[in-house]
Design a protein around this motif. Structure first.
Motif, PDB file in Angstrom:
ATOM      1  N   LEU A 148       0.826  -1.204   0.000  1.00  0.00           N
ATOM      2  CA  LEU A 148       0.000   0.000   0.000  1.00  0.00           C
ATOM      3  C   LEU A 148       0.863   1.257   0.000  1.00  0.00           C
ATOM      4  CD1 LEU A 148      -3.005  -0.739   2.399  1.00  0.00           C
ATOM      5  CD2 LEU A 148      -3.082  -0.307  -0.058  1.00  0.00           C
ATOM      6  N   GLN A 149       1.957   1.216   0.745  1.00  0.00           N
ATOM      7  CA  GLN A 149       2.871   2.363   0.749  1.00  0.00           C
ATOM      8  C   GLN A 149       3.492   2.550  -0.637  1.00  0.00           C
ATOM      9  OE1 GLN A 149       3.363   4.717   3.167  1.00  0.00           O
ATOM     10  NE2 GLN A 149       4.437   5.726   1.473  1.00  0.00           N
ATOM     11  N   ASN A 150       3.763   1.423  -1.313  1.00  0.00           N
ATOM     12  CA  ASN A 150       4.284   1.510  -2.676  1.00  0.00           C
ATOM     13  C   ASN A 150       3.269   2.160  -3.615  1.00  0.00           C
ATOM     14  OD1 ASN A 150       6.257   0.759  -4.837  1.00  0.00           O
ATOM     15  ND2 ASN A 150       4.551  -0.506  -5.532  1.00  0.00           N
ATOM     16  N   LEU A 151       2.000   1.867  -3.425  1.00  0.00           N
ATOM     17  CA  LEU A 151       0.954   2.500  -4.221  1.00  0.00           C
ATOM     18  C   LEU A 151       0.922   4.004  -3.986  1.00  0.00           C
ATOM     19  CD1 LEU A 151      -2.012  -0.035  -3.858  1.00  0.00           C
ATOM     20  CD2 LEU A 151      -0.421   0.205  -5.775  1.00  0.00           C
ATOM     21  N   VAL A 152       1.177   4.402  -2.744  1.00  0.00           N
ATOM     22  CA  VAL A 152       1.265   5.836  -2.434  1.00  0.00           C
ATOM     23  C   VAL A 152       2.493   6.438  -3.109  1.00  0.00           C
ATOM     24  CG1 VAL A 152       1.566   7.535  -0.592  1.00  0.00           C
ATOM     25  CG2 VAL A 152       0.029   5.586  -0.249  1.00  0.00           C
ATOM     26  N   ASP A 153       3.624   5.756  -2.967  1.00  0.00           N
ATOM     27  CA  ASP A 153       4.889   6.280  -3.503  1.00  0.00           C
ATOM     28  C   ASP A 153       4.853   6.417  -5.022  1.00  0.00           C
ATOM     29  OD1 ASP A 153       5.835   6.293  -0.925  1.00  0.00           O
ATOM     30  OD2 ASP A 153       6.948   4.409  -1.126  1.00  0.00           O
ATOM     31  N   THR A 154       4.083   5.552  -5.696  1.00  0.00           N
ATOM     32  CA  THR A 154       4.028   5.582  -7.156  1.00  0.00           C
ATOM     33  C   THR A 154       2.860   6.407  -7.689  1.00  0.00           C
ATOM     34  OG1 THR A 154       2.869   3.442  -7.095  1.00  0.00           O
ATOM     35  CG2 THR A 154       5.243   3.403  -7.506  1.00  0.00           C
ATOM     36  N   GLY A 155       2.111   7.042  -6.783  1.00  0.00           N
ATOM     37  CA  GLY A 155       1.091   7.991  -7.191  1.00  0.00           C
ATOM     38  C   GLY A 155      -0.254   7.417  -7.573  1.00  0.00           C
ATOM     39  N   PHE A 156      -0.498   6.142  -7.247  1.00  0.00           N
ATOM     40  CA  PHE A 156      -1.785   5.546  -7.572  1.00  0.00           C
ATOM     41  C   PHE A 156      -2.790   5.632  -6.419  1.00  0.00           C
ATOM     42  CE2 PHE A 156       0.885   3.627 -10.798  1.00  0.00           C
ATOM     43  CZ  PHE A 156       0.060   3.672 -11.910  1.00  0.00           C
ATOM     44  N   VAL A 157      -2.307   5.858  -5.232  1.00  0.00           N
ATOM     45  CA  VAL A 157      -3.159   5.967  -4.039  1.00  0.00           C
ATOM     46  C   VAL A 157      -2.642   7.128  -3.205  1.00  0.00           C
ATOM     47  CG1 VAL A 157      -3.840   4.827  -1.878  1.00  0.00           C
ATOM     48  CG2 VAL A 157      -3.771   3.509  -4.003  1.00  0.00           C
ATOM     49  N   LYS A 158      -3.542   7.916  -2.666  1.00  0.00           N
ATOM     50  CA  LYS A 158      -3.144   9.011  -1.774  1.00  0.00           C
ATOM     51  C   LYS A 158      -2.926   8.463  -0.358  1.00  0.00           C
ATOM     52  CE  LYS A 158      -5.061  12.896  -4.267  1.00  0.00           C
ATOM     53  NZ  LYS A 158      -3.704  13.422  -4.514  1.00  0.00           N
ATOM     54  N   ALA A 159      -2.094   9.143   0.395  1.00  0.00           N
ATOM     55  CA  ALA A 159      -1.752   8.675   1.738  1.00  0.00           C
ATOM     56  C   ALA A 159      -2.987   8.507   2.606  1.00  0.00           C
ATOM     57  CB  ALA A 159      -0.771   9.649   2.386  1.00  0.00           C
ATOM     58  N   GLU A 160      -3.946   9.449   2.481  1.00  0.00           N
ATOM     59  CA  GLU A 160      -5.153   9.341   3.303  1.00  0.00           C
ATOM     60  C   GLU A 160      -6.025   8.162   2.903  1.00  0.00           C
ATOM     61  OE1 GLU A 160      -5.915  12.808   0.338  1.00  0.00           O
ATOM     62  OE2 GLU A 160      -4.239  11.977   1.514  1.00  0.00           O
ATOM     63  N   GLN A 161      -5.923   7.741   1.640  1.00  0.00           N
ATOM     64  CA  GLN A 161      -6.666   6.557   1.202  1.00  0.00           C
ATOM     65  C   GLN A 161      -6.020   5.289   1.740  1.00  0.00           C
ATOM     66  OE1 GLN A 161      -6.537   7.204  -3.000  1.00  0.00           O
ATOM     67  NE2 GLN A 161      -8.093   8.809  -2.962  1.00  0.00           N
TER      68      GLN A 161
END
Length: 200
Positions: A148-161
């Protein structure tokens, strides 16, 4: 939040370590101590059976939702407080969500992950405002948390999501977080439209 019932997703297998069943019993004890009812998939096998039986032993309320096809295979629990036999998996998941004030995933397999991510998706789309958590037993969900953190780091998910999936390795701590969680208005659709304007 006023939580009267929690939907628990978990494996129809026991896993290969006794700590998983111990965690299921621990979560049952934490729910019963708070007078929170259990909503689950209605099975009498694996961790599903463990948490249901422990809740019943402690005098807690247990509601199962199970498709007719699985009931016919004799994997349904016959001793629950309430049992709803439905036509298919889609109806099962919808009813479990409707009956619950929050969601917790114990260790489990593909079905457990699918149910967890459906609730996360519905939450980020603002289809519900109910807390979601995973009980990270012996690091079971560590890889998923990192992904999930990788999804945030790669711009597909926001941190709050990503933060919608709360995680603790202790049942009491996880329930405390769910009970004190404050829902935030989702910006998923607004952000998607804004991105579309930048990248037509």
């Amino acid at each position: 939040m006023n939580i009267q019932s929690i939907c628990v997703y978990c494996g129809s297998s026991f896993g290969n370590q006794t700590v998983y069943a111990e965690a299921a019993r621990s979560l049952a004890g934490a729910l019963a101590a708070r007078n929170i009812g259990l909503v689950y998939g209605g099975g009498n096998v694996g961790l599903m059976g463990v948490i249901a039986n422990e809740m019943l032993r402690l005098g807690g309320e247990v509601t199962g939702v199970i498709p007719q096809a699985l009931m016919d295979k004799e994997v349904g629990h016959k001793g629950l407080t309430h049992i709803h036999v439905v036509k298919d998996m889609h109806e099962r998941k919808a009813m479990m969500a409707a009956l619950s004030d929050g969601f917790i995933a114990l260790p489990g397999g593909i079905g457990t992950l699918e149910e967890l991510f459906e609730m996360l998706t519905w939450s980020q789309l603002d289809f519900h405002q109910k807390p979601i958590g995973v009980l990270n037993v012996e690091g079971f969900y560590a890889g998923l948390i990192c992904f999930l953190q990788n999804l945030v780091d790669t711009g597909f998910v926001k941190a709050e999501q990503a933060a919608l999936m709360m995680h603790e390795d202790n049942a009491d701590a996880l329930l405390q977080r769910l009970q004190t969680w404050v829902p935030q208005k989702s910006t998923k659709l607004r952000d998607a439209l804004a991105a579309q304007a930048l990248f037509p």
